[in-house]
Design a protein around this motif. Sequence first.
Motif, PDB file in Angstrom:
ATOM      1  N   ARG A 261      -3.056   2.886   1.255  1.00  0.00           N
ATOM      2  CA  ARG A 261      -3.268   3.000   2.785  1.00  0.00           C
ATOM      3  C   ARG A 261      -1.764   3.538   3.304  1.00  0.00           C
TER       4      ARG A 261
ATOM      5  N   ILE B  27      -9.979   2.641   8.250  1.00  0.00           N
ATOM      6  CA  ILE B  27     -10.260   1.215   8.727  1.00  0.00           C
ATOM      7  C   ILE B  27     -10.912   1.083  10.201  1.00  0.00           C
TER       8      ILE B  27
ATOM      9  N   LEU C  30     -13.506  -3.174   7.376  1.00  0.00           N
ATOM     10  CA  LEU C  30     -13.271  -3.762   8.691  1.00  0.00           C
ATOM     11  C   LEU C  30     -11.810  -4.234   8.592  1.00  0.00           C
ATOM     12  N   GLY C  31     -11.192  -4.042   9.648  1.00  0.00           N
ATOM     13  CA  GLY C  31      -9.818  -4.411   9.794  1.00  0.00           C
ATOM     14  C   GLY C  31      -9.810  -5.618  11.061  1.00  0.00           C
ATOM     15  N   PRO C  32     -10.041  -6.860  10.366  1.00  0.00           N
ATOM     16  CA  PRO C  32     -10.318  -7.903  11.419  1.00  0.00           C
ATOM     17  C   PRO C  32      -9.061  -8.222  12.286  1.00  0.00           C
ATOM     18  N   ALA C  33      -8.056  -8.246  11.733  1.00  0.00           N
ATOM     19  CA  ALA C  33      -6.664  -8.738  12.517  1.00  0.00           C
ATOM     20  C   ALA C  33      -6.398  -7.747  13.500  1.00  0.00           C
ATOM     21  N   ASP C  34      -6.206  -6.519  13.246  1.00  0.00           N
ATOM     22  CA  ASP C  34      -5.841  -5.505  14.260  1.00  0.00           C
ATOM     23  C   ASP C  34      -6.961  -5.361  15.428  1.00  0.00           C
TER      24      ASP C  34
ATOM     25  N   PRO D  19      -9.706  -7.780   4.791  1.00  0.00           N
ATOM     26  CA  PRO D  19      -8.941  -8.663   4.056  1.00  0.00           C
ATOM     27  C   PRO D  19      -9.361 -10.261   4.496  1.00  0.00           C
TER      28      PRO D  19
ATOM     29  N   TRP E 249     -11.543  -6.487   0.153  1.00  0.00           N
ATOM     30  CA  TRP E 249     -10.049  -6.267  -0.317  1.00  0.00           C
ATOM     31  C   TRP E 249      -9.441  -7.505  -0.732  1.00  0.00           C
TER      32      TRP E 249
HETATM   33  C1  LIG Z   1      -7.191  -4.769   7.743  1.00  0.00           C
HETATM   34  C2  LIG Z   1      -6.175  -4.696   8.767  1.00  0.00           C
HETATM   35  O1  LIG Z   1      -5.519  -3.780   8.569  1.00  0.00           O
HETATM   36  C3  LIG Z   1      -6.430  -5.516   9.998  1.00  0.00           C
HETATM   37  O2  LIG Z   1      -7.268  -6.455   9.808  1.00  0.00           O
HETATM   38  O3  LIG Z   1      -5.714  -5.043  10.986  1.00  0.00           O
END
Ligand SMILES: CC(=O)C(=O)O
Length: 359
Positions: free
Chosen positions: A91, A154, A179-183, A252, A278
Motif C-alpha cells: 500500500r 481503497i 473498504l476503508g471504513p476509518a477514513d 480492516p 484485511w
Molecule cells: C482501511 C483504511 O485505510 C481506512 O479504514 O481508513
Amino acid sequence: MRPAKDFFAPLAVGAPAPPREIPARPSRAIHFFDPGNEKMAAKVPAMVGTVDVLLGNLEDAVKAENKEKSRQGLVDIGKATDFGPTQFWTRINSLDSPWVLDDLTTLVPEIGHKLDVIMVPKVQGAEDIHYVDRLLAQLEAKAGLDRPILVHAILETARGVANIEEICAASPRMQGLSLGPADLAADRRMKTTRVGGGHPGYVVRQDPVKDDLGVPQYDAERTSYQQDLWHYTIARMVDACAMHGIYPYYGPFGDIKDTVACEDQFRNAFLLGCVGAWSLHPVQITIANKVFSPSVEDVAHARRVIAAMGDGTGAVMIDGKMEDDASVKQCQVMVALAEELAEIDPELKKAYDAIEVTA
Ligand SMILES: CC(=O)C(=O)O
Ligand SMILES: CC(=O)SCCNC(=O)CCNC(=O)[C@H](O)C(C)(C)COP(=O)(O)OP(=O)(O)OC[C@H]1O[C@@H](n2cnc3c(N)ncnc32)[C@H](O)[C@@H]1OP(=O)(O)O
Ligand SMILES: [Mg+2]
C-alpha cells in the motif's frame, strides 16, 4: 475516456501489455505489516504459504519519520524473500502526500518484478487511477518488466464511493476494491470512532407490545437488533466489482481482541460477495482463511445440486427445496471457489476431497 480500441494498449513504449482479465487468485486475507518495524518484518518470511497475500504497508500506521525506513525495508524484504504461492502487495502513500512519488519510483525498479498489486489509498475518481496507470507503465518500461503490476483502490472518501463505477473501469490494471471504513467514516462525518465493525447505537428495535386494549407499551422490554453500518458500501462495491470483473474486499477490523465480531463482519462480507478481508494482526489471518473458504457442508450441497441438475436446466427437488437453472449457478460459484482454494490449501483439499456426493 480512452476509446475501446486503445483500452488495452500499453501506456508507455516498451511497457508490458495490460491484462485482458484479472485472474481469480485466492486472497482471503491481505495481511498488513510495517516493513520498517524489525519485529514484524522478521516474521514475514515464515508467513509465506500461511497467508494468501502479504502486504507491506507504507501509508497510514507508519509514522512520518519512518516512511523512508519502511520503504527501504519493503525493498529489502522484496529482494530477499521467495514468496512462493503467496502474493506480494504494497500500500503506497496517498497521491497527495510528499512520499508517494518516491514510493513508486523506488519500488517499481527495485522490486517491481516481485510485486503483484499496488494498493492506492483514498482514491477519489478515475483521474487518480489514470495517473498511477501511466506512471506505472513508464516505470515498468524503464525497468524492463515483462508483467504489469495490478492496481487496487481503497474506497475511503464519499467522492470515491460516488465515483465507484468509473474507478473500477479506469484501467485494465484494476484488480479490486477495499473498504476503508476509518477514513470513510471521517470523510462522511459518520459518528463512529471505530476502525470497521458495527456500532451498538446502530439498531432496529422491535415494535412495542400492546396491552389487551391495543395500547402500545413503550416502556416494556423490547428486542433490538444491531445493524451493519457498512452494508450499503459493501453492496455497492460488490456490484461494481462484479460488473467489471474485479474483486471486492472488506477492509480492516480494528478491534483485534474481538475475534468473534471480526469473524461475523468478515462473514457478512463473504456472504455478500467479497473474496477476502484485511488482516492487521496474525490472529486475523486464521479468521479470514476460515470465513472466506466455503464450508464443507456448502460444497457438499453445491456438488449434489450440480450432479442432480445434469445439463443445468429444469427444476428438481432436493431435501424439500426447489433447485433450478439459477440455483445451480449459485452452486457453481461455490464449487469454483472451493477448487481454486484447494489448489493452494492442502487441508481444504483434503476436506473437500472427502465429500461424497449423494443423489
Ligand atoms: C482501511 C483504511 O485505510 C481506512 O479504514 O481508513
Ligand atoms: C485504518 C488502516 O489504515 S488499517 C491498516 C494500517 N494498520 C496496520 O497496518 C496495523 C498493523 N498491525 C499493527 O501495527 C499491530 O498488529 C498492532 C499495533 C495493531 C498491535 O501490535 P502489538 O501490540 O505488537 O500486538 P501483539 O503484542 O499482540 O503482537 C504479538 C506479536 O505479533 C507481532 N505482530 C503484530 N502485528 C503483526 C503484523 N501485522 N504482522 C506480523 N507480525 C505482527 C508483534 O510484533 C509481536 O511479535 P513478538 O511476539 O515477537 O513480540
Ligand atoms: Mg485509510
